[in-house]
Design a protein around this motif. Structure first.
Motif, PDB file in Angstrom:
ATOM      1  N   ARG A  26      -8.873 -10.292   5.856  1.00  0.00           N
ATOM      2  CA  ARG A  26      -9.813  -9.233   5.997  1.00  0.00           C
ATOM      3  C   ARG A  26      -9.690  -8.554   4.243  1.00  0.00           C
ATOM      4  O   ARG A  26     -10.366  -7.565   4.078  1.00  0.00           O
ATOM      5  CB  ARG A  26      -9.440  -7.992   6.989  1.00  0.00           C
ATOM      6  CG  ARG A  26      -9.572  -8.351   8.256  1.00  0.00           C
ATOM      7  CD  ARG A  26      -9.668  -7.296   9.188  1.00  0.00           C
ATOM      8  NE  ARG A  26      -8.581  -6.251   8.987  1.00  0.00           N
ATOM      9  CZ  ARG A  26      -7.445  -6.342   9.710  1.00  0.00           C
ATOM     10  NH1 ARG A  26      -7.382  -7.407  10.826  1.00  0.00           N
ATOM     11  NH2 ARG A  26      -6.350  -5.710   9.578  1.00  0.00           N
TER      12      ARG A  26
ATOM     13  N   GLY B  41      -1.334   4.537   5.093  1.00  0.00           N
ATOM     14  CA  GLY B  41      -2.840   4.708   5.136  1.00  0.00           C
ATOM     15  C   GLY B  41      -3.493   5.175   6.354  1.00  0.00           C
ATOM     16  O   GLY B  41      -4.703   5.159   6.482  1.00  0.00           O
ATOM     17  N   LYS B  42      -2.839   6.218   7.013  1.00  0.00           N
ATOM     18  CA  LYS B  42      -3.320   6.856   8.120  1.00  0.00           C
ATOM     19  C   LYS B  42      -3.345   8.147   8.165  1.00  0.00           C
ATOM     20  O   LYS B  42      -2.944   8.806   7.101  1.00  0.00           O
ATOM     21  CB  LYS B  42      -2.609   6.395   9.416  1.00  0.00           C
ATOM     22  CG  LYS B  42      -2.381   4.852   9.656  1.00  0.00           C
ATOM     23  CD  LYS B  42      -1.636   4.293  10.846  1.00  0.00           C
ATOM     24  CE  LYS B  42      -1.385   2.960  10.686  1.00  0.00           C
ATOM     25  NZ  LYS B  42      -2.879   2.071  10.828  1.00  0.00           N
TER      26      LYS B  42
ATOM     27  N   SER C 283       3.049  -1.530   3.734  1.00  0.00           N
ATOM     28  CA  SER C 283       3.126  -0.528   2.742  1.00  0.00           C
ATOM     29  C   SER C 283       4.350  -0.469   2.156  1.00  0.00           C
ATOM     30  O   SER C 283       4.996   0.491   1.368  1.00  0.00           O
ATOM     31  CB  SER C 283       3.428   1.049   3.803  1.00  0.00           C
ATOM     32  OG  SER C 283       2.018   1.084   4.360  1.00  0.00           O
TER      33      SER C 283
ATOM     34  N   PRO D 276      -2.682  -1.729  13.681  1.00  0.00           N
ATOM     35  CA  PRO D 276      -3.560  -2.259  12.355  1.00  0.00           C
ATOM     36  C   PRO D 276      -4.941  -1.464  11.865  1.00  0.00           C
ATOM     37  O   PRO D 276      -5.040  -1.238  10.670  1.00  0.00           O
ATOM     38  CB  PRO D 276      -3.424  -3.826  12.623  1.00  0.00           C
ATOM     39  CG  PRO D 276      -2.204  -3.778  13.498  1.00  0.00           C
ATOM     40  CD  PRO D 276      -2.346  -2.919  14.427  1.00  0.00           C
ATOM     41  N   ALA D 277      -5.447  -1.472  13.122  1.00  0.00           N
ATOM     42  CA  ALA D 277      -7.034  -0.841  12.885  1.00  0.00           C
ATOM     43  C   ALA D 277      -7.061   0.647  13.049  1.00  0.00           C
ATOM     44  O   ALA D 277      -7.949   1.308  12.627  1.00  0.00           O
ATOM     45  CB  ALA D 277      -8.100  -1.542  13.910  1.00  0.00           C
TER      46      ALA D 277
ATOM     47  N   LYS E  47      -7.324  -6.789   3.198  1.00  0.00           N
ATOM     48  CA  LYS E  47      -6.554  -5.509   3.040  1.00  0.00           C
ATOM     49  C   LYS E  47      -5.084  -5.628   2.147  1.00  0.00           C
ATOM     50  O   LYS E  47      -4.807  -4.718   1.552  1.00  0.00           O
ATOM     51  CB  LYS E  47      -6.047  -5.180   4.587  1.00  0.00           C
ATOM     52  CG  LYS E  47      -5.452  -3.597   4.554  1.00  0.00           C
ATOM     53  CD  LYS E  47      -5.013  -3.251   6.073  1.00  0.00           C
ATOM     54  CE  LYS E  47      -4.638  -1.900   6.228  1.00  0.00           C
ATOM     55  NZ  LYS E  47      -4.582  -1.486   7.330  1.00  0.00           N
ATOM     56  N   ILE E  48      -4.554  -6.873   2.350  1.00  0.00           N
ATOM     57  CA  ILE E  48      -3.430  -7.116   1.490  1.00  0.00           C
ATOM     58  C   ILE E  48      -3.724  -8.570   0.956  1.00  0.00           C
ATOM     59  O   ILE E  48      -4.525  -9.433   1.111  1.00  0.00           O
ATOM     60  CB  ILE E  48      -1.969  -6.998   2.056  1.00  0.00           C
ATOM     61  CG1 ILE E  48      -2.194  -8.290   3.309  1.00  0.00           C
ATOM     62  CG2 ILE E  48      -1.834  -5.727   2.665  1.00  0.00           C
ATOM     63  CD1 ILE E  48      -0.825  -8.145   4.043  1.00  0.00           C
TER      64      ILE E  48
ATOM     65  N   LYS F 249      -6.477   4.744  12.508  1.00  0.00           N
ATOM     66  CA  LYS F 249      -6.458   5.530  11.296  1.00  0.00           C
ATOM     67  C   LYS F 249      -5.510   6.647  11.669  1.00  0.00           C
ATOM     68  O   LYS F 249      -5.172   7.743  10.757  1.00  0.00           O
ATOM     69  CB  LYS F 249      -7.639   5.868  10.709  1.00  0.00           C
ATOM     70  CG  LYS F 249      -8.282   4.586  10.176  1.00  0.00           C
ATOM     71  CD  LYS F 249      -7.751   3.996   9.032  1.00  0.00           C
ATOM     72  CE  LYS F 249      -8.399   2.981   8.267  1.00  0.00           C
ATOM     73  NZ  LYS F 249      -7.699   2.425   7.300  1.00  0.00           N
TER      74      LYS F 249
ATOM     75  N   LEU G 132       0.875  -1.327   0.075  1.00  0.00           N
ATOM     76  CA  LEU G 132      -0.010  -0.009   0.070  1.00  0.00           C
ATOM     77  C   LEU G 132       0.895   1.134   0.049  1.00  0.00           C
ATOM     78  O   LEU G 132       1.544   1.524   0.778  1.00  0.00           O
ATOM     79  CB  LEU G 132      -0.890   0.056   1.222  1.00  0.00           C
ATOM     80  CG  LEU G 132      -1.839  -1.181   1.499  1.00  0.00           C
ATOM     81  CD1 LEU G 132      -2.487  -1.104   2.771  1.00  0.00           C
ATOM     82  CD2 LEU G 132      -2.682  -1.405   0.566  1.00  0.00           C
TER      83      LEU G 132
ATOM     84  N   SER H 273      -4.554  -9.287   8.221  1.00  0.00           N
ATOM     85  CA  SER H 273      -4.656  -8.449   7.139  1.00  0.00           C
ATOM     86  C   SER H 273      -5.195  -9.061   5.825  1.00  0.00           C
ATOM     87  O   SER H 273      -5.820  -8.348   5.065  1.00  0.00           O
ATOM     88  CB  SER H 273      -3.418  -7.423   6.954  1.00  0.00           C
ATOM     89  OG  SER H 273      -3.160  -6.806   8.040  1.00  0.00           O
TER      90      SER H 273
END
Length: 288
Positions: free
Chosen positions: A63, A181-182, A32, A152-153, A65-66, A155, A4, A60
């Protein structure tokens, strides 16, 4: 693998301390696109850090996400017990417990093993970045990067700019956090910064209400989640962070800002009994 925002993060990142926060920070940089080395105190702690990070990587993937297998991602992870592993890092983030002498020793050890152009950050949630900078050889290469638990969760990353933090570093941190991503929130150095100062104030008052028998923990938390739309109540959040961790922060803020941050006796008693929250199985709530 699909990293990411890899263009925005340093290529080589070090994390000093592989506990819950350090492992979460390592995970964030790994997904990332960075190569990450985590330094711990001994082989057992290093192995435990790898296991935590690989568990987060698996979550991850589950879910969505990756993409890819855990092994593909962990191939970019190293764990070590010697800070010399930081020699080629672009950025090192310190993530050891909130104890002043330990922070200072850890930061000095990291800095002495880093290249002269590398950047150093502390994950402290309350301690003075300027005070820590005074203990370092290159304070202009130093700032605060306060990640939130669970990393991880979460932001949010609070970027703490000290008096001697270079403008270049203050700018780079914005790109790094966005690359993870935050969302960065920048504050100038002050006891507890913005997040911990406000969060601790709310949690201490909630604990006093339990101590005084005003209401049960569940009802206090419901008042904030349902009435004020907080995603988590102050007592449940204290269990997640750790009652002991918040006690350390409260004691530090009390020493800097006065008695309004004095920890309730109930908080001290819970820590004495080992009721530290989620990690111990019991805090204001009981966990399996």
């Amino acid at each position: 693998m699909n990293a990411l925002n890899s263009q925005n993060v340093p290529e080589r990142v070090g994390v000093l301390g592989g506990g819950r926060m350090g492992s979460g920070i390592a995970h964030a940089f790994l997904i990332s696109g960075a190569h990450v080395v985590v330094v711990e105190v001994d082989d057992a702690a290093a192995r435990a850090a790898r296991e935590r990070i690989e568990k987060d990587l698996g979550a991850s993937i589950d879910r969505g996400k990756i993409e890819g297998a855990v092994g593909e991602w962990s191939a970019h992870l190293e764990v070590a017990t010697d800070a010399s592993a930081f020699a080629d890092r672009d950025l090192v983030v310190e993530a050891v417990p909130e104890v002043w002498d330990l922070k200072v020793e850890s930061l000095r050890r990291a800095e002495s093993n880093m290249g002269p152009d590398a950047w150093l950050a502390t994950n402290t949630s309350s301690m003075s970045v300027d005070g820590l900078a005074e203990e370092l050889e290159r304070p202009d290469h130093f700032c605060g990067l306060h990640f939130f638990n669970p990393v991880p969760a979460s932001k949010l990353v609070e970027v703490v700019v000290g008096e001697k933090t270079s403008e270049q570093l203050a700018s780079l941190t914005q790109d790094w956090v966005s690359g993870l991503g935050k969302t960065p929130v920048t504050v100038h150095d002050a006891p507890g910064f913005a997040s911990s100062r406000l969060g601790i104030a709310l949690s201490l008052e909630a604990i006093r209400m339990v101590e005084e028998g005003v209401a049960a923990p569940e009802d206090i938390d419901h008042a904030m989640t349902l009435g004020y739309k907080h995603p988590v109540g102050p007592l449940a959040l204290t269990d997640i962070v750790g009652v002991d961790v918040r006690l350390d922060i409260a004691e530090y803020l009390e020493s800097r800002l006065g008695p309004r941050f004095s920890p309730p006796q109930l908080m001290r008693d819970m820590v004495e009994r080992g009721e530290l929250g989620k990690k111990s199985g019991k805090g204001f709530y009981t966990y399996e």
